[in-house]
Design an enzyme around this catalytic site. Sequence first.
Site, PDB file in Angstrom:
ATOM      1  CB  ALA A   1      -1.006  -0.103   1.350  1.00 15.10           C
TER       2      ALA A   1
ATOM      3  CD  GLU B   1       6.895  -7.198  -1.654  1.00 10.66           C
ATOM      4  OE1 GLU B   1       6.552  -8.193  -0.893  1.00 10.66           O
ATOM      5  OE2 GLU B   1       6.740  -6.171  -1.224  1.00 10.66           O
TER       6      GLU B   1
ATOM      7  CB  CYS C   1      -8.175  -5.195   4.920  1.00  8.74           C
ATOM      8  SG  CYS C   1      -7.040  -4.049   5.576  1.00  8.74           S
TER       9      CYS C   1
ATOM     10  NE  ARG D   1       0.739   4.654 -13.736  1.00 13.49           N
ATOM     11  CZ  ARG D   1       0.665   5.479 -12.619  1.00 13.49           C
ATOM     12  NH1 ARG D   1       0.766   4.824 -11.501  1.00 13.49           N
ATOM     13  NH2 ARG D   1       0.311   6.805 -12.714  1.00 13.49           N
TER      14      ARG D   1
ATOM     15  CB  VAL E   1      15.941  -3.789   1.114  1.00 15.42           C
ATOM     16  CG1 VAL E   1      16.942  -2.811   1.654  1.00 15.42           C
ATOM     17  CG2 VAL E   1      15.553  -3.261  -0.413  1.00 15.42           C
TER      18      VAL E   1
ATOM     19  CG  ASP F   1       0.716  -1.797   8.608  1.00 12.20           C
ATOM     20  OD1 ASP F   1      -0.076  -0.759   8.578  1.00 12.20           O
ATOM     21  OD2 ASP F   1       0.204  -2.954   8.408  1.00 12.20           O
TER      22      ASP F   1
ATOM     23  CG  ASN G   1      -3.835   2.581   0.337  1.00  7.25           C
ATOM     24  OD1 ASN G   1      -3.398   2.483  -0.817  1.00  7.25           O
ATOM     25  ND2 ASN G   1      -4.166   1.743   1.235  1.00  7.25           N
TER      26      ASN G   1
ATOM     27  CE1 TYR H   1     -36.433   8.711  11.469  1.00  7.24           C
ATOM     28  CE2 TYR H   1     -37.502  10.484  10.678  1.00  7.24           C
ATOM     29  CZ  TYR H   1     -37.624   9.482  11.260  1.00  7.24           C
ATOM     30  OH  TYR H   1     -38.636   8.533  11.513  1.00  7.24           O
TER      31      TYR H   1
ATOM     32  CD1 TRP I   1     -34.715  12.242  19.100  1.00  6.31           C
ATOM     33  CD2 TRP I   1     -32.515  12.957  19.203  1.00  6.31           C
ATOM     34  NE1 TRP I   1     -34.760  13.539  19.615  1.00  6.31           N
ATOM     35  CE2 TRP I   1     -33.521  14.044  19.684  1.00  6.31           C
ATOM     36  CE3 TRP I   1     -31.181  13.415  19.165  1.00  6.31           C
ATOM     37  CZ2 TRP I   1     -33.076  15.617  19.860  1.00  6.31           C
ATOM     38  CZ3 TRP I   1     -30.789  14.621  19.354  1.00  6.31           C
ATOM     39  CH2 TRP I   1     -31.867  15.630  19.791  1.00  6.31           C
TER      40      TRP I   1
END
Length: 484
Positions: free
Chosen positions: A19, A43, A53, A80, A90, A295, A317, A438, A446
């Site tokens: 992310a 990676e 998630c 890209r 690494v 993280d 993100n 509502y 409420w």
Amino acid sequence: MDIAHGSRSSRLVVIGGDATGMSAASQARRLKDPGELEIVAFERGHFTSYSACGIPYWVGGDVTDRDELIARTPQEHRARGIDLRLRTEVTEIDVAGQRVRARDVDSGAESWTPYDGLVIATGARPIRPDMPGADALGVHGVQTLDDGQALLDTLARARGRRAVVVGAGYIGVEMAEALINRGYEVTVVNRGAEPMSTLDPDMGRLVHKAMQGMGITMVNDTEVTELRTDAEGHVSAVVTRDAAYPADVVVLGIGVRPETSLAAAAGLPLGEHGGLLTDLAMRVRGQENIWAGGDCVEVLDLVSGRERYIPLGTHANKHGQVIGTNAGGGYATFPGVVGTAVSKVCDLEIARTGLREKDARRAGLRFAAVTIESTSRAGYYPDASPMTVKMLAEHRTGRLLGVQIVGREGAGKRVDIAAVALTAGMTVEQMTVLDLGYAPPFSPVWDPVLVAARKAAKAVLDPTPQGGGELRGQPRRPRTPQRR
């Protein structure tokens, strides 16, 4: 700080392909073309830009195809203009020399890559208990797509249908649901008094009861002492001080720690919780050309004013967008968080934002805590479901401190009302006049969050109890919702 140097092409090195890392790389690429900024991303796994998630829902069968969790493939990133190197880990950061050492996971070959700017997005690692059997076959942490695939492979060849989940946080309860959906007999062993330590225990008790009602065996207040194995080295039982729970598969849901071993070895600053410390631009403190996010960092809690470790994909993100903007020559900041999270176990929705009681005490705050019961829709409307809302507000000032919600369909996302109020620094009195939508199919006249705010607004004015400490609003029988 723009890492470009005049007409010379600069190099941005990114450690971590999920992310934060790939959001940063993609945003920097939007601002700088390859002739101005070379981007190299490392990676160590097989996948990039995926939803961690979503892994429990893939394991449980709600998501049928692993690739549905992948937002952008390695091929798309490369197209890209990002030099993405998979299966490359690494192993060292040389801050003085502005270079990183990387190792090909499959061949073992190593090489150094220089950088002008560096992004550290190494994420988190699942906590594995230091005990016999923790690395046995059939014992799984669930943090990456590779972890999820390994668990599914184990489930496919498991000899029996007994699963034990160790830990009852977000991952623990979500994985318990996934395994129930897979037809397993599920036991959750938890060292806390109730599941979901991100909630106060009284709210966690509601989750406990719901999990039991779904056929999940909950064992609380229990420490695991051993993961017993068979003659072939496969896990066979989870052992506590009082009992042994047979297991054909074990999932560790104990939590995660920031993966900052590289950063620590490089002498970069870590906080109280082991995460990297950054400024508002997500730049590592004391460094002009190193950023970190996701993280592996600690973030500012806007409610308590303290650094906290809150590993969530929403933050990751946003961190990546901020880092990529700054690395690409723009300007962006990340001011902090209020700690909003929502989850579910089967049809029970669980949400929280802001501070729990123990967080407020740790911050030295005096507060009122109130709890109300209401319904997701007008009480007379079909399928109205119960929900419980707990709210904390600062004594006297009435500043909102936190909200927890447990209920059925329509309950969880109501926490966003409180998240906005916390971010805006609203008082509970101000919340009572919020102009929320509502209609009977969506809410009582409420809204439950506003009912809690009304009750909290009264509680914060109560006299301070002798000896100080927090103030606690006394729960009352819920009133019949007003009909309209």
